[in-house]
Design an enzyme around this catalytic site. Sequence first.
Site, PDB file in Angstrom:
ATOM      1  N   GLY A  40       0.932  -1.266   0.059  1.00 18.42           N
ATOM      2  CA  GLY A  40       0.047   0.114   0.052  1.00 18.42           C
ATOM      3  C   GLY A  40       0.808   1.230   0.021  1.00 18.42           C
ATOM      4  O   GLY A  40       0.416   2.373  -0.483  1.00 18.42           O
ATOM      5  N   ASP A  41       1.936   1.114   0.596  1.00 19.00           N
ATOM      6  CA  ASP A  41       2.670   2.123   0.753  1.00 19.00           C
ATOM      7  C   ASP A  41       3.440   2.579  -0.608  1.00 19.00           C
ATOM      8  O   ASP A  41       3.649   3.824  -1.022  1.00 19.00           O
ATOM      9  CB  ASP A  41       3.938   2.162   1.718  1.00 19.00           C
TER      10      ASP A  41
END
Length: 452
Positions: A249-250
């Site tokens: 997600g980062d």
Amino acid sequence: MRITVVGDVLLDQDWMGTARRLSPDAPVPVVEVGSRRSRAGGAGLVAAMLRHDGHEVVLVTALADDAGADRIREDLEGVEIIAGDTLAPTPTKTRVRTSAHGICRIDEACETPPRPRTSPRMIAAVESSDAVVVSDYGRRLLEDPALREALARCASRARIVWDPHPRGAFPVPEVSLLTPNLAEAAALTRVDRDAPDVATAARTLGERSASQAVLVTLGDRGALLHRTGHEPVEIGADAVPDADPCGAGDRLAASAAVALARGRTLTEAATQAVDDASAYLAAGGVQALGMRRLRSAAALNSENPNALAAAVRSAGGTVVAAGGCFDLLHAGHVRTLEAARRLGDCLIVCMNSDASVTRLKGPGRPIIGAEDRREMLAALACVDAVAVFDEDGPERLLQELRPDFWVKGGDYTAESLPEAPLLRTWGGRAVTFPYQLARSTTRLADAIERVG
């Protein structure tokens, strides 16, 4: 490109090992830990990714005054950190893993903290950004009114990608893109959490946040993009079997911010972000990211053992040192060094000088001079650097290198090594590997003397 990352930083640790048996006390695996790595997590991981990609990165966060924060600062070399004060210790998440899968995660100091304090420098950094990634991990930084006002002003002129957290602050209006996963989107909108409808969750979140778009990620199913006034767009992803999702997600949020700042449309940026997240997982995820940094550190510092140890340690790696005279290199030496290298991310051989060998072994030793011994050791694939010391023992050199493991070959026990108490002062550990039967330098030297 100057990108500002705003959000909560954690200290992530990975303990890698093997599990071959169950504990006699309970039906749980016993993990023999082989290596430990630490790195900046949360907003720190986003900043590290962007810095690794070559961008100018400013990290606006809150940091404690403790050893965990020191490790985070070391890991984020090259990132400008503008940090407010926090009254809470650094939150630490330790993942215990074997080569096959994760065993457990240990969280420390991860309870909800008091709201951190912000500073004028933090506000100014947000207002001067070309693009912003907000990485909210529920640590209350994004609740600060002055910081929220700065982000709201920034949203009117710059691209903001906001990765929300169910326990975090609600996004400010007019954010370019929100990037929750499905569970986060359902929690933020309170739609049916047992069987949430993706399109409903994305649309509801977009309406309530007044954001320009919402990209709900769906793991190996890709993502769904909702833009105000448009039909939702499904974005496919390449499936990556058995992938460790940590950091995906980062990676997605960081890539989306860069693409938007370069003028891509929301659909183009979302597609690029999903592709980059899939490629990140296929390449090994956060473990591969760390290993690329470690390999780079080893390549740049192979001629400087102290610099190598510092670089590997700052990259979150495990430093291993091994010692000996290595006069007449033999198979027992090689096997011990190969086993030592498997304990960590670099192996530094601490080798006695010629004068030191003579004092220890007597006249006529060493048989092979220091420069030749050094060259032979350095040629081994398992050896990253060689350091020579003149004293009878390696204590001074070990104090400089501060390895996590100190390895000796031969008929010793770890606790009998004179270096063991010194290793313990910084949390290091002594390890011994017995040489193979009938393979020793003394036997070879005696044989040479008989032949001569």
